[in-house]
Write a protein that holds these residues in place. Structure first.
Motif, PDB file in Angstrom:
ATOM      1  N   MET A   1       0.897  -0.921  -0.144  1.00 30.43           N
ATOM      2  CA  MET A   1       0.078   0.045  -0.366  1.00 30.43           C
ATOM      3  C   MET A   1       0.991   1.410  -0.124  1.00 30.43           C
ATOM      4  N   LEU A   2       0.337   2.259  -0.888  1.00 34.66           N
ATOM      5  CA  LEU A   2       1.042   3.301  -0.790  1.00 34.66           C
ATOM      6  C   LEU A   2       2.885   3.220  -1.378  1.00 34.66           C
ATOM      7  N   HIS A   3       3.262   2.477  -0.715  1.00 29.80           N
ATOM      8  CA  HIS A   3       4.923   3.402  -0.913  1.00 29.80           C
ATOM      9  C   HIS A   3       5.958   1.600  -0.937  1.00 29.80           C
ATOM     10  N   SER A   4       6.446   1.093  -1.522  1.00 28.85           N
ATOM     11  CA  SER A   4       7.410  -0.392  -0.930  1.00 28.85           C
ATOM     12  C   SER A   4       7.902   0.185   0.470  1.00 28.85           C
ATOM     13  N   THR A   5       7.156  -1.015   1.293  1.00 28.44           N
ATOM     14  CA  THR A   5       8.300  -0.685   3.002  1.00 28.44           C
ATOM     15  C   THR A   5       9.850  -1.214   2.646  1.00 28.44           C
ATOM     16  N   VAL A   6      10.199  -1.850   1.308  1.00 26.03           N
ATOM     17  CA  VAL A   6      11.683  -2.031   1.888  1.00 26.03           C
ATOM     18  C   VAL A   6      12.553  -1.053   1.295  1.00 26.03           C
ATOM     19  N   PRO A   7      13.319  -0.373   2.275  1.00 29.10           N
ATOM     20  CA  PRO A   7      14.220   0.569   2.201  1.00 29.10           C
ATOM     21  C   PRO A   7      15.389   0.984   0.480  1.00 29.10           C
ATOM     22  N   ALA A   8      15.332   1.685   0.180  1.00 27.65           N
ATOM     23  CA  ALA A   8      16.106   2.117  -0.869  1.00 27.65           C
ATOM     24  C   ALA A   8      17.531   0.673  -1.000  1.00 27.65           C
ATOM     25  N   ALA A   9      18.163   1.415   0.973  1.00 24.66           N
ATOM     26  CA  ALA A   9      19.794   1.018   0.519  1.00 24.66           C
ATOM     27  C   ALA A   9      19.574  -0.326   0.698  1.00 24.66           C
ATOM     28  N   THR A  10      18.007  -1.464   0.986  1.00 24.70           N
ATOM     29  CA  THR A  10      17.901  -2.807   1.660  1.00 24.70           C
ATOM     30  C   THR A  10      17.525  -3.027  -0.274  1.00 24.70           C
ATOM     31  N   LYS A  11      17.313  -2.849  -0.617  1.00 26.95           N
ATOM     32  CA  LYS A  11      17.240  -3.321  -2.376  1.00 26.95           C
ATOM     33  C   LYS A  11      18.056  -2.919  -3.413  1.00 26.95           C
ATOM     34  N   ARG A  12      19.167  -1.766  -2.649  1.00 22.42           N
ATOM     35  CA  ARG A  12      20.312  -1.997  -3.285  1.00 22.42           C
ATOM     36  C   ARG A  12      21.354  -3.270  -2.883  1.00 22.42           C
ATOM     37  N   ALA A  13      21.555  -3.363  -1.844  1.00 25.88           N
ATOM     38  CA  ALA A  13      22.564  -4.283  -1.141  1.00 25.88           C
ATOM     39  C   ALA A  13      21.551  -6.070  -1.590  1.00 25.88           C
ATOM     40  N   ASP A  14      20.737  -5.694  -2.065  1.00 31.12           N
ATOM     41  CA  ASP A  14      19.674  -7.716  -2.573  1.00 31.12           C
ATOM     42  C   ASP A  14      20.593  -7.024  -3.737  1.00 31.12           C
ATOM     43  N   PHE A  15      20.458  -6.333  -4.720  1.00 30.49           N
ATOM     44  CA  PHE A  15      20.956  -7.188  -5.930  1.00 30.49           C
ATOM     45  C   PHE A  15      22.554  -7.017  -6.413  1.00 30.49           C
ATOM     46  N   ARG A  16      22.667  -6.348  -5.105  1.00 30.10           N
ATOM     47  CA  ARG A  16      24.715  -6.962  -5.253  1.00 30.10           C
ATOM     48  C   ARG A  16      24.586  -8.211  -5.110  1.00 30.10           C
ATOM     49  N   ALA A  17      23.239  -8.578  -4.128  1.00 25.58           N
ATOM     50  CA  ALA A  17      24.307 -10.273  -3.178  1.00 25.58           C
ATOM     51  C   ALA A  17      23.624 -11.139  -4.469  1.00 25.58           C
ATOM     52  N   ARG A  18      22.537 -10.826  -5.006  1.00 24.00           N
ATOM     53  CA  ARG A  18      21.784 -11.317  -6.261  1.00 24.00           C
ATOM     54  C   ARG A  18      22.700 -11.598  -7.217  1.00 24.00           C
ATOM     55  N   LEU A  19      23.142 -10.422  -7.945  1.00 19.87           N
ATOM     56  CA  LEU A  19      24.910 -10.579  -8.949  1.00 19.87           C
ATOM     57  C   LEU A  19      25.273 -11.489  -7.969  1.00 19.87           C
ATOM     58  N   ALA A  20      26.006 -10.978  -7.152  1.00 22.83           N
ATOM     59  CA  ALA A  20      27.287 -11.946  -6.532  1.00 22.83           C
ATOM     60  C   ALA A  20      27.556 -13.644  -6.701  1.00 22.83           C
TER      61      ALA A  20
END
Length: 304
Positions: A1-20
């Motif tokens: 609802m409204l906005h994602s509850t996942v902070p931008a910093a967490t999304k970035r860290a998750d992206f890095r982890a998935r690529l790694a």
């Protein structure tokens, strides 16, 4: 609802982890926030935000006419609705090196997870059109170094796109990819590769993740995600695909109104009202309202 509850910093860290981890990250292109929500619901790993789509959304060709403000605003609108990482097209960085550094920070502030920066001459053009020009290597590397220097969140992904394959050939693309990696690029986007073997050559040349652009009507064959993963591709984007499908359906619908006088024959093809409301989470908003507005006006009818 409204906005994602996942902070931008967490999304970035998750992206890095998935690529790694070596996973293949599939990133269909969202043409608006609603389509980004659908991409997440359907189980993809990321959302791509295409410069060509942003230009088309404004009724403009993809020749470098959009501004950083327009791109960041639309990118932020898309990023806010999804828990997935978002990768955005930053064209040539919207100016000289200092502008490139500012572009990184503005996109960080917008909640984006990463951006790609290309080595075309400004103003750029679509990577699958003839007549492209690329800057010299020193200028291309200066852009990447400026982006890295401007970054505040170390997990914000700075990807270097090179269009040199279509200008100077494959050997030049390999050399440029190596140099961009050495300048600090976190990932490489080799545009307009002609074969799986060419993707494999880029994979062998660099140690960072590489991206494949599976755009329709372009220079590259539409390889499957399995084929691309098998040659070491880490990210696959489908930049304009959803917009093309949606606009094709819209055009057919308008023609149906002209020929049949109504859209009755097209109704089975439409997303239902119930499905739209489900995607928009009407139920969540209703529950929020009922939990907040619980006061009783019964005792507030008097004159005092």
């Amino acid at each position: 609802m409204l906005h994602s509850t996942v902070p931008a910093a967490t999304k970035r860290a998750d992206f890095r982890a998935r690529l790694a981890a070596g996973d293949l990250v599939r990133m269909p292109g969202a043409f608006n926030p609603l389509s980004a929500a659908l991409i997440q619901e359907k189980g993809f790993e990321g959302v791509y935000i295409s410069g060509a789509v942003l230009s088309a959304d404004l009724g403009l060709p993809d020749i470098g006419l959009t501004t950083l403000t327009e791109v960041a605003q639309r990118g932020g609108q898309i990023a806010r609705v999804t828990d997935l990482p978002t990768l955005i097209d930053a064209d040539t960085g919207f100016g000289e090196p200092m502008n490139v550094a500012r572009t990184v920070q503005v996109l960080e502030d917008a909640g984006i997870s990463g951006m790609h920066l290309e080595d075309q001459v400004n103003p750029k053009r679509c990577g699958h059109l003839d007549g492209k020009e690329v800057v010299d290597e020193a200028t291309a590397l200066k852009r990447i170094r400026a982006a890295v220097q401007g970054r505040r969140d170390p997990n914000f992904l700075i990807m270097a796109r090179t269009d040199i394959r279509g200008v100077e050939g494959m050997a030049a693309a390999v050399d440029r990819a190596k140099a961009l990696q050495d300048a600090g690029a976190d990932a490489i986007f080799p545009e307009a590769m002609a074969s799986l073997e060419e993707f494999a050559a880029i994979r062998a040349a660099v140690e960072v993740p590489i991206l494949a652009n599976m755009t329709e009507f372009g220079r590259s064959e539409l390889f499957t995600t399995r084929q691309l993963a098998d040659v070491g591709v880490n990210i696959v984007i489908f930049p304009v695909s959803l917009l093309r499908i949606a606009m094709g359906a819209a055009e057919r619908a308008l023609e149906t109104i002209q020929t049949e006088g109504s859209l009755a024959s097209r109704v089975p093809e439409m997303q239902t009202r119930a499905r739209l409301y489900e995607l928009l989470d009407y139920e969540g908003y209703s529950a929020f309202d009922s939990g907040i507005y619980t006061f009783d006006l019964t005792n507030n009818r008097g004159g005092a």
